[in-house]
Design a protein around this motif. Structure first.
Motif, PDB file in Angstrom:
ATOM      1  N   ARG A  59       0.845  -1.212   0.000  1.00  0.00           N
ATOM      2  CA  ARG A  59       0.000   0.000   0.000  1.00  0.00           C
ATOM      3  C   ARG A  59       0.874   1.254   0.000  1.00  0.00           C
ATOM      4  O   ARG A  59       1.843   1.337   0.751  1.00  0.00           O
ATOM      5  N   TRP A  60       0.493   2.199  -0.836  1.00  0.00           N
ATOM      6  CA  TRP A  60       1.219   3.447  -0.997  1.00  0.00           C
ATOM      7  C   TRP A  60       0.248   4.618  -0.846  1.00  0.00           C
ATOM      8  O   TRP A  60      -0.819   4.611  -1.450  1.00  0.00           O
ATOM      9  N   THR A  61       0.647   5.618  -0.104  1.00  0.00           N
ATOM     10  CA  THR A  61      -0.167   6.819   0.069  1.00  0.00           C
ATOM     11  C   THR A  61       0.432   7.943  -0.757  1.00  0.00           C
ATOM     12  O   THR A  61       1.645   8.172  -0.718  1.00  0.00           O
ATOM     13  N   VAL A  62      -0.417   8.656  -1.497  1.00  0.00           N
ATOM     14  CA  VAL A  62       0.047   9.797  -2.281  1.00  0.00           C
ATOM     15  C   VAL A  62       0.267  10.960  -1.316  1.00  0.00           C
ATOM     16  O   VAL A  62      -0.651  11.397  -0.628  1.00  0.00           O
ATOM     17  N   LYS A  63       1.498  11.461  -1.269  1.00  0.00           N
ATOM     18  CA  LYS A  63       1.863  12.551  -0.362  1.00  0.00           C
ATOM     19  C   LYS A  63       2.028  13.881  -1.080  1.00  0.00           C
ATOM     20  O   LYS A  63       1.892  14.935  -0.469  1.00  0.00           O
ATOM     21  N   ALA A  64       2.354  13.819  -2.378  1.00  0.00           N
ATOM     22  CA  ALA A  64       2.497  15.037  -3.172  1.00  0.00           C
ATOM     23  C   ALA A  64       2.120  14.702  -4.605  1.00  0.00           C
ATOM     24  O   ALA A  64       2.318  13.572  -5.051  1.00  0.00           O
ATOM     25  N   THR A  65       1.572  15.691  -5.314  1.00  0.00           N
ATOM     26  CA  THR A  65       1.108  15.421  -6.665  1.00  0.00           C
ATOM     27  C   THR A  65       0.961  16.706  -7.460  1.00  0.00           C
ATOM     28  O   THR A  65       0.809  17.788  -6.889  1.00  0.00           O
ATOM     29  N   ASN A  66       0.998  16.565  -8.772  1.00  0.00           N
ATOM     30  CA  ASN A  66       0.531  17.633  -9.663  1.00  0.00           C
ATOM     31  C   ASN A  66      -0.555  17.057 -10.575  1.00  0.00           C
ATOM     32  O   ASN A  66      -0.952  17.665 -11.547  1.00  0.00           O
ATOM     33  N   PHE A  67      -1.026  15.864 -10.220  1.00  0.00           N
ATOM     34  CA  PHE A  67      -2.027  15.147 -10.996  1.00  0.00           C
ATOM     35  C   PHE A  67      -3.397  15.769 -10.714  1.00  0.00           C
ATOM     36  O   PHE A  67      -3.884  15.716  -9.589  1.00  0.00           O
ATOM     37  N   PRO A  68      -4.027  16.365 -11.719  1.00  0.00           N
ATOM     38  CA  PRO A  68      -5.288  17.082 -11.498  1.00  0.00           C
ATOM     39  C   PRO A  68      -6.385  16.242 -10.839  1.00  0.00           C
ATOM     40  O   PRO A  68      -7.214  16.779 -10.104  1.00  0.00           O
ATOM     41  N   MET A  69      -6.364  14.934 -11.052  1.00  0.00           N
ATOM     42  CA  MET A  69      -7.375  14.061 -10.459  1.00  0.00           C
ATOM     43  C   MET A  69      -7.407  14.194  -8.928  1.00  0.00           C
ATOM     44  O   MET A  69      -8.460  14.099  -8.314  1.00  0.00           O
ATOM     45  N   TRP A  70      -6.245  14.411  -8.302  1.00  0.00           N
ATOM     46  CA  TRP A  70      -6.159  14.508  -6.845  1.00  0.00           C
ATOM     47  C   TRP A  70      -6.257  15.940  -6.348  1.00  0.00           C
ATOM     48  O   TRP A  70      -6.300  16.166  -5.143  1.00  0.00           O
ATOM     49  N   LEU A  71      -6.277  16.914  -7.241  1.00  0.00           N
ATOM     50  CA  LEU A  71      -6.263  18.317  -6.819  1.00  0.00           C
ATOM     51  C   LEU A  71      -7.576  19.044  -7.036  1.00  0.00           C
ATOM     52  O   LEU A  71      -7.722  20.178  -6.611  1.00  0.00           O
ATOM     53  N   VAL A 120       2.345  13.687 -11.993  1.00  0.00           N
ATOM     54  CA  VAL A 120       3.353  13.038 -11.164  1.00  0.00           C
ATOM     55  C   VAL A 120       2.788  12.892  -9.757  1.00  0.00           C
ATOM     56  O   VAL A 120       2.202  13.836  -9.217  1.00  0.00           O
ATOM     57  N   ASP A 121       2.973  11.698  -9.173  1.00  0.00           N
ATOM     58  CA  ASP A 121       2.616  11.456  -7.778  1.00  0.00           C
ATOM     59  C   ASP A 121       3.871  11.042  -7.024  1.00  0.00           C
ATOM     60  O   ASP A 121       4.664  10.240  -7.519  1.00  0.00           O
ATOM     61  N   VAL A 122       4.033  11.572  -5.811  1.00  0.00           N
ATOM     62  CA  VAL A 122       5.058  11.109  -4.881  1.00  0.00           C
ATOM     63  C   VAL A 122       4.322  10.231  -3.878  1.00  0.00           C
ATOM     64  O   VAL A 122       3.399  10.704  -3.210  1.00  0.00           O
ATOM     65  N   VAL A 123       4.698   8.951  -3.826  1.00  0.00           N
ATOM     66  CA  VAL A 123       4.003   8.009  -2.960  1.00  0.00           C
ATOM     67  C   VAL A 123       4.959   7.430  -1.918  1.00  0.00           C
ATOM     68  O   VAL A 123       6.154   7.271  -2.180  1.00  0.00           O
ATOM     69  N   VAL A 124       4.386   7.124  -0.759  1.00  0.00           N
ATOM     70  CA  VAL A 124       5.163   6.581   0.352  1.00  0.00           C
ATOM     71  C   VAL A 124       4.518   5.272   0.785  1.00  0.00           C
ATOM     72  O   VAL A 124       3.288   5.192   0.910  1.00  0.00           O
ATOM     73  N   GLY A 125       5.337   4.273   1.007  1.00  0.00           N
ATOM     74  CA  GLY A 125       4.850   2.968   1.425  1.00  0.00           C
ATOM     75  C   GLY A 125       4.243   3.004   2.819  1.00  0.00           C
ATOM     76  O   GLY A 125       4.598   3.834   3.654  1.00  0.00           O
TER      77      GLY A 125
END
Length: 161
Positions: free
Chosen positions: A17-29, A117-122
């Protein structure tokens, strides 16, 4: 920039499992989808094929999921949505950079999604200093300076009303 393309390392790194911590992906913003979590599992080693489940909370506070399969192409993955929609809904993505418990995922524009782009953390990884770790050397994570500057850090977003 060259993507992270060590398929053996990816087969060890991505499951979980990975949590998105940072993004520029419009879907999450957009405010319509919050708290995204990715979950990958290995379906097959040759070619590397992953099960892919994306969970998020919609604007009304309900948990939603999108499921699919990711197949290694030699230069990243092709994601295909599960079910009949999979005939039409596909996208390409790659791991731009990774360290144990941290990955930067770059998505190409597709018929269903914009690029991003998504920055994900385990799961279980301490992300307290994540922003400064990446800021110290964005290129080591496969990010251009422009991509790093475009990221929104999701821990700073207000909760859903």
């Amino acid at each position: 920039m060259q993507p992270f393309d060590d398929v053996a390392a990816l087969s060890r790194l991505l499951p979980g499992r990975w949590t998105v911590k940072a993004t520029n992906f419009p879907m999450w913003l957009s405010g319509e989808r919050r708290d995204p979590v990715f979950e990958y599992g290995v379906v097959r080693q040759q070619p590397l094929t992953l099960s892919d489940r994306v969970a998020y909370v919609d604007a009304s506070g309900r948990q939603k999921t999108i499921t699919g399969t990711d197949r290694w192409t030699g230069q990243g993955f092709t994601w295909k949505m599960r079910g009949i929609a999979g005939l039409f809904v596909k996208s390409r993505w790659e791991v731009a950079g990774a360290r144990q418990g941290l990955a930067v995922i770059r998505f190409e524009k597709s018929i269903a999604t914009p690029s991003g782009v998504d920055v994900v953390v385990g799961e279980g990884v301490d992300a307290t200093d994540l922003r400064s770790v990446i800021a110290a050397d964005p290129a080591s994570f496969g990010l251009t300076l422009e991509e790093f500057a475009s990221l929104t850090w999701l821990d700073h977003l207000p909760p859903l009303a």
